[in-house]
Every structure is written in C-alpha cells, then in structure tokens.
Scaffold this motif. Structure first.
Motif, short mmCIF file in Angstrom:
data_model
loop_
_atom_site.label_atom_id
_atom_site.label_comp_id
_atom_site.label_asym_id
_atom_site.label_seq_id
_atom_site.Cartn_x
_atom_site.Cartn_y
_atom_site.Cartn_z
N TYR A 1 -3.07 -5.13 7.64
CA TYR A 1 -1.61 -5.10 7.59
C TYR A 1 -1.03 -6.51 7.68
N ASP A 2 -1.60 -7.31 8.58
CA ASP A 2 -1.09 -8.67 8.77
C ASP A 2 -1.20 -9.50 7.49
N ILE A 3 -2.31 -9.35 6.79
CA ILE A 3 -2.48 -10.09 5.53
C ILE A 3 -1.48 -9.58 4.49
N ILE A 4 -1.37 -8.28 4.36
CA ILE A 4 -0.47 -7.69 3.37
C ILE A 4 0.97 -8.15 3.60
N ALA B 1 -8.24 -2.72 -0.23
CA ALA B 1 -9.15 -2.50 0.89
C ALA B 1 -8.66 -1.35 1.76
N LEU B 2 -7.36 -1.30 1.98
CA LEU B 2 -6.77 -0.21 2.77
C LEU B 2 -7.04 1.13 2.10
N PHE C 1 2.12 3.21 6.62
CA PHE C 1 2.26 1.75 6.64
C PHE C 1 2.77 1.24 5.29
N LEU C 2 2.16 1.68 4.22
CA LEU C 2 2.56 1.19 2.90
C LEU C 2 3.98 1.64 2.54
N ARG C 3 4.33 2.85 2.92
CA ARG C 3 5.70 3.31 2.67
C ARG C 3 6.70 2.46 3.44
N ASP C 4 6.41 2.21 4.72
CA ASP C 4 7.30 1.40 5.54
C ASP C 4 7.31 -0.06 5.08
N TRP D 1 3.09 -6.53 -5.00
CA TRP D 1 3.86 -5.35 -5.40
C TRP D 1 3.08 -4.49 -6.40
N VAL D 2 2.31 -5.12 -7.25
CA VAL D 2 1.49 -4.37 -8.21
C VAL D 2 0.49 -3.52 -7.45
N ALA D 3 -0.20 -4.12 -6.51
CA ALA D 3 -1.19 -3.38 -5.72
C ALA D 3 -0.53 -2.32 -4.86
N TRP D 4 0.64 -2.62 -4.31
CA TRP D 4 1.35 -1.65 -3.49
C TRP D 4 1.64 -0.39 -4.30
N HIS D 5 1.92 -0.56 -5.56
CA HIS D 5 2.34 0.53 -6.42
C HIS D 5 1.19 1.30 -7.06
#
Length: 188
Positions: free
Chosen positions: A114-117, A133-134, A151-154, A168-172
């Motif tokens: 989370y800290d890296i993201i 990785a998550l 976590f990702l939603r928040d 943002w690409v990876a988040w999506h």
C-alpha cells in the motif's frame, strides 16, 4: 566460493555471474542475512553517497526466487527510492519483475505494498507493479480479496498525482481479482 566473493562477483562481474548465483543459492541460509544487510546499508546511506555499482539487482531477484519473507519490508523500502537510483540498480527490468518478486516475498501484511502504491515519489511503473502484486497475493489467497479491493477502491481518492501516471492503468486493470464488485469507486 565464500560470501565476500559472492557479493563481489554480484557487484562487479560483467555479464551474468552464474557461478556466484549458484554459490549464493547453495549457501542460502548464510546469504539471506547478508543480502538483507546489504539492502539496509544501501538505504541508510545519503543518496549522494550510494555506490554506483551494487549487487542489489541480483539480490532482489534471488530473494524473490527463494520466496524469502524476511526480505519483504527491506525490498519494499528499496522500491521507494528515487527513480534515478531505481534505474541505476534495476534498469528497465524492474517493470517486468518487481510485482512477481514482491508477491513471492509477501509476508501477509499488505501495508508495505500500500505504501508503495500511494507514494507519489515512487517510480510510477513500480507503483503499478505493486497493484499487480496485490492482485497476485489476493488471487493466491494470501490476502483477503475484499480487504485488497477496499484498499484499491479507497485509494481512488488518495492516489497522486490525479493526472497521467501509469499507476492509474494498473489500478484500473484487475477489478475481477477482488470479488464480484471489484474495486470500482461508488459514484452515487
């Protein structure tokens, strides 16, 4: 080959240091604490004082290959160093392997990922890789999918910069890995 020679060859040999890699694997229990110490020593130095040549590229990948949980937190801190230092150690290869290594050494606590993201100063492709990785640890059942999805939603509102950044690409990309609702933010 003794530990000092292994570290020397991992640092200074041209090409692939095959013999040093084999020797390190054969002496894994002796090398793990030395490798972690090498990472910690590098991180403790002022960025201007950090050596140009290091064994960290090979150390990073060996610890991942060995699934060494004790290396998870030091490796996570290493991935948050400035981009120029990341490039000097890992080159372009970090974007294709960082998520696999971090998923391999994952110790059950998602906070370092989370800290890296969430770190706007971390290299954007590494940040994106940590989203992957998550997803990997969630799919393997090492982290509750709902927790990772939350976590990702928040993180949707916390990720910086809010504009162009590969994170943002990876988040999506991987909502299906986090349960039936994925992690898309609620817009109502």
């Amino acid at each position: 080959m003794d530990a000092g020679k292994i570290l020397h060859e991992l640092t200074h040999i041209d090409g692939l240091p095959s013999e040093a890699l084999k020797a390190a694997s054969a002496q894994r229990s002796e090398m793990v604490p030395l490798f972690v110490e090498e990472i910690e020593t590098y991180l403790a130095l002022d960025p201007a004082a950090r050596p140009k040549q290091t064994p960290l590229f090979f150390i990073f990948h060996l610890l991942g290959e060995w699934r060494e949980k004790a290396a998870y937190r030091p490796l996570a801190r290493l991935l948050r160093i400035p981009r120029r230092d990341v490039d000097a150690i890992f080159g372009d290869g970090i974007t294709t392997t960082s998520h696999r290594v971090m998923a391999s050494v994952f110790d059950g606590d998602p906070e370092p990922l989370y800290d890296i993201i969430l770190d706007p100063n971390a290299e954007q492709f590494i940040r994106a890789g940590m989203c992957e990785a998550l997803a990997m640890v969630a799919v393997r059942g090492e982290l509750d999918r709902a927790v990772a999805g939350r976590f990702l939603r928040d993180a949707f509102m916390e990720l910086q910069p809010q504009r162009q950044n590969y994170v943002w690409v990876a988040w999506h990309e991987r909502p299906e890995n986090f349960g039936p609702e994925g992690f898309r933010p609620r817009l109502h």
